[in-house]
Design a protein around this motif. Structure first.
Motif, PDB file in Angstrom:
ATOM      1  N   LEU A 188      11.695  -6.999  -7.238  1.00 59.59           N
ATOM      2  CA  LEU A 188      10.763  -5.895  -7.021  1.00 59.59           C
ATOM      3  C   LEU A 188      10.234  -5.393  -8.357  1.00 59.59           C
ATOM      4  O   LEU A 188      10.997  -5.106  -9.280  1.00 59.59           O
ATOM      5  CB  LEU A 188      11.465  -4.743  -6.284  1.00 59.59           C
ATOM      6  N   SER A 189       8.909  -5.295  -8.450  1.00 64.11           N
ATOM      7  CA  SER A 189       8.257  -4.723  -9.631  1.00 64.11           C
ATOM      8  C   SER A 189       7.677  -3.365  -9.264  1.00 64.11           C
ATOM      9  O   SER A 189       7.092  -3.192  -8.194  1.00 64.11           O
ATOM     10  CB  SER A 189       7.134  -5.643 -10.132  1.00 64.11           C
ATOM     11  N   ARG A 190       7.847  -2.401 -10.164  1.00 64.71           N
ATOM     12  CA  ARG A 190       7.395  -1.025  -9.943  1.00 64.71           C
ATOM     13  C   ARG A 190       6.232  -0.768 -10.896  1.00 64.71           C
ATOM     14  O   ARG A 190       6.404  -0.765 -12.119  1.00 64.71           O
ATOM     15  CB  ARG A 190       8.543  -0.062 -10.187  1.00 64.71           C
ATOM     16  N   LEU A 191       5.034  -0.538 -10.339  1.00 62.03           N
ATOM     17  CA  LEU A 191       3.815  -0.440 -11.137  1.00 62.03           C
ATOM     18  C   LEU A 191       3.225   0.964 -11.080  1.00 62.03           C
ATOM     19  O   LEU A 191       3.234   1.603 -10.025  1.00 62.03           O
ATOM     20  CB  LEU A 191       2.763  -1.438 -10.638  1.00 62.03           C
ATOM     21  N   ALA A 192       2.687   1.397 -12.189  1.00 64.31           N
ATOM     22  CA  ALA A 192       1.981   2.684 -12.259  1.00 64.31           C
ATOM     23  C   ALA A 192       0.489   2.415 -12.087  1.00 64.31           C
ATOM     24  O   ALA A 192      -0.175   1.950 -13.022  1.00 64.31           O
ATOM     25  CB  ALA A 192       2.263   3.374 -13.590  1.00 64.31           C
ATOM     26  N   LEU A 193      -0.024   2.703 -10.897  1.00 65.12           N
ATOM     27  CA  LEU A 193      -1.446   2.513 -10.606  1.00 65.12           C
ATOM     28  C   LEU A 193      -2.186   3.843 -10.505  1.00 65.12           C
ATOM     29  O   LEU A 193      -3.387   3.862 -10.243  1.00 65.12           O
ATOM     30  CB  LEU A 193      -1.622   1.739  -9.292  1.00 65.12           C
ATOM     31  N   GLY A 194      -1.464   4.936 -10.699  1.00 69.44           N
ATOM     32  CA  GLY A 194      -2.051   6.265 -10.562  1.00 69.44           C
ATOM     33  C   GLY A 194      -1.457   6.972  -9.363  1.00 69.44           C
ATOM     34  O   GLY A 194      -1.008   6.328  -8.408  1.00 69.44           O
ATOM     35  N   PRO A 195      -1.440   8.303  -9.373  1.00 69.27           N
ATOM     36  CA  PRO A 195      -0.856   9.062  -8.263  1.00 69.27           C
ATOM     37  C   PRO A 195      -1.490   8.703  -6.926  1.00 69.27           C
ATOM     38  O   PRO A 195      -2.714   8.633  -6.805  1.00 69.27           O
ATOM     39  CB  PRO A 195      -1.154  10.517  -8.646  1.00 69.27           C
ATOM     40  N   ASN A 196      -0.638   8.441  -5.943  1.00 71.85           N
ATOM     41  CA  ASN A 196      -1.076   8.177  -4.567  1.00 71.85           C
ATOM     42  C   ASN A 196      -1.951   6.936  -4.431  1.00 71.85           C
ATOM     43  O   ASN A 196      -2.675   6.790  -3.460  1.00 71.85           O
ATOM     44  CB  ASN A 196      -1.814   9.385  -3.993  1.00 71.85           C
ATOM     45  N   ARG A 197      -1.850   6.010  -5.386  1.00 76.33           N
ATOM     46  CA  ARG A 197      -2.590   4.750  -5.287  1.00 76.33           C
ATOM     47  C   ARG A 197      -1.609   3.613  -5.046  1.00 76.33           C
ATOM     48  O   ARG A 197      -0.670   3.418  -5.821  1.00 76.33           O
ATOM     49  CB  ARG A 197      -3.398   4.464  -6.554  1.00 76.33           C
ATOM     50  N   ARG A 206       0.833  -1.193   0.000  1.00 76.91           N
ATOM     51  CA  ARG A 206       0.000   0.000   0.000  1.00 76.91           C
ATOM     52  C   ARG A 206       0.873   1.250   0.000  1.00 76.91           C
ATOM     53  O   ARG A 206       0.524   2.271  -0.594  1.00 76.91           O
ATOM     54  CB  ARG A 206      -0.914   0.003   1.225  1.00 76.91           C
ATOM     55  N   GLY A 207       1.963   1.160   0.670  1.00 77.01           N
ATOM     56  CA  GLY A 207       2.864   2.295   0.722  1.00 77.01           C
ATOM     57  C   GLY A 207       4.271   1.849   1.054  1.00 77.01           C
ATOM     58  O   GLY A 207       4.508   0.706   1.452  1.00 77.01           O
ATOM     59  N   PRO A 208       5.227   2.739   0.805  1.00 73.96           N
ATOM     60  CA  PRO A 208       4.969   4.077   0.278  1.00 73.96           C
ATOM     61  C   PRO A 208       4.738   4.067  -1.246  1.00 73.96           C
ATOM     62  O   PRO A 208       5.160   3.139  -1.926  1.00 73.96           O
ATOM     63  CB  PRO A 208       6.267   4.820   0.604  1.00 73.96           C
ATOM     64  N   VAL A 209       4.045   5.087  -1.727  1.00 78.77           N
ATOM     65  CA  VAL A 209       3.922   5.329  -3.165  1.00 78.77           C
ATOM     66  C   VAL A 209       4.723   6.592  -3.458  1.00 78.77           C
ATOM     67  O   VAL A 209       4.386   7.667  -2.974  1.00 78.77           O
ATOM     68  CB  VAL A 209       2.450   5.502  -3.587  1.00 78.77           C
ATOM     69  N   ILE A 210       5.779   6.446  -4.209  1.00 74.47           N
ATOM     70  CA  ILE A 210       6.703   7.549  -4.470  1.00 74.47           C
ATOM     71  C   ILE A 210       6.746   7.829  -5.967  1.00 74.47           C
ATOM     72  O   ILE A 210       7.024   6.929  -6.769  1.00 74.47           O
ATOM     73  CB  ILE A 210       8.109   7.223  -3.939  1.00 74.47           C
ATOM     74  N   ASP A 211       6.439   9.068  -6.338  1.00 75.65           N
ATOM     75  CA  ASP A 211       6.432   9.475  -7.755  1.00 75.65           C
ATOM     76  C   ASP A 211       5.549   8.561  -8.594  1.00 75.65           C
ATOM     77  O   ASP A 211       5.893   8.189  -9.727  1.00 75.65           O
ATOM     78  CB  ASP A 211       7.863   9.488  -8.313  1.00 75.65           C
ATOM     79  N   GLY A 212       4.416   8.174  -8.028  1.00 77.62           N
ATOM     80  CA  GLY A 212       3.456   7.360  -8.772  1.00 77.62           C
ATOM     81  C   GLY A 212       3.809   5.891  -8.873  1.00 77.62           C
ATOM     82  O   GLY A 212       3.158   5.158  -9.624  1.00 77.62           O
TER      83      GLY A 212
END
Length: 288
Positions: free
Chosen positions: A178-187, A150-156
């Protein structure tokens, strides 16, 4: 959830308070819990169990591995992953088969990017001074367990960490990735579940105090890792505007998903929520 020998859908529900879980049977328009609890840990500690998953051989439950939200105090009791051997006849764990691992905490300390957010008294949130890790999702695919943050979400960026499932409960190299996913800002990831061609991700507000009004969304991820940010595919935004709160409900916060039907053009999804009596089960049909 899984199907037992009688084709009943049996689910293992992990509670984020105390140290217990419980089985429940999915029936038409009803979720029926077993009367007896599943005791995961003894003692007064707060496991903060946030997610469960199955691969058809084992059932898994993970603690959040996070600090306490109220005062940022460390919570070692949350740094456990549990495994039960699945009995295919009953759809439940076999008696006396419970094992646990506390390796994930130390594994995360070795993973670039992630390791900077693993430590004592790491406050929850996505502000620069509050970026402690908080696991809320768990899925299993093949031989690997996938932990969603859930967190942290850093730079989307939302994170999913995968490890070798057998190695996590043994001494071998767990090969973390580790996979870095774009789920939307602050998601961030609120839950995830394996589907036949990847993963369905429930995304929602991260741990930031100012982002809690964001709507919840469902995304598809093919499970492929990359050295760069991976764009997930947005499938739907959950419309819960017409869900009326009952006298025993305090709020509606989707926290858990499982698949009831996995069809070629759609998914039928069961969603459970924090703040709702008995999880406030809701079903949604989501186009693929």
């Amino acid at each position: 959830c899984n199907l037992n020998a009688a084709s009943e859908r049996i689910c293992l529900l992990a509670f984020d308070e105390g140290t217990q879980a419980r089985y429940a049977t999915v029936r038409p328009n009803q979720l029926v819990p077993d009367p007896q609890p599943v005791v995961l840990a003894s003692g007064p500690g707060e496991l903060d169990a946030e997610a469960a998953a199955t691969d058809g051989k084992y059932l898994y439950v993970t603690g959040s591995h996070s600090a306490k939200r109220a005062d940022c105090s460390s919570n070692p009791s949350s740094r456990h992953v549990f495994r039960l051997t699945l009995d295919p006849a009953t759809g439940r764990g076999k008696p006396d088969s419970l094992t646990e691992s506390d390796r994930l905490w130390d594994i995360m300390k070795t993973v670039p990017v992630l390791k900077d957010h693993v430590g004592e008294r790491q406050c929850l949130g996505s502000e620069p001074s509050q970026r402690g890790i908080n696991i809320e999702g768990l899925a299993v695919s093949g031989e690997r367990l996938y932990f969603g943050f859930r967190g942290p979400v850093i730079d989307g960026e939302a994170w999913v960490l995968s490890v070798d499932s057998a190695a996590l409960f043994g001494r071998a190299n767990p090969a973390p990735q580790l996979s870095r996913l774009a789920l939307g800002p602050n998601r961030g990831v609120r839950d995830l579940v394996a589907v036949k061609d990847g993963f369905l991700i429930l995304a929602g507000p991260d741990d930031g105090a100012s982002t809690q009004a964001l709507p919840w969304t469902l995304h598809f991820w093919d499970g492929k890792s990359s050295a760069t940010l991976v764009a997930s595919r947005l499938l739907a935004t959950l419309d819960v505007s017409n869900v009326a709160l009952r006298a025993c409900d305090s709020e509606l916060k989707p926290e858990a998903i499982t698949i009831l039907e996995d069809n070629a053009d759609s998914l039928r999804v069961l969603v459970l929520s924090d703040g709702m009596c008995d999880g406030g089960p809701l079903t949604f049909t989501v186009p693929r």
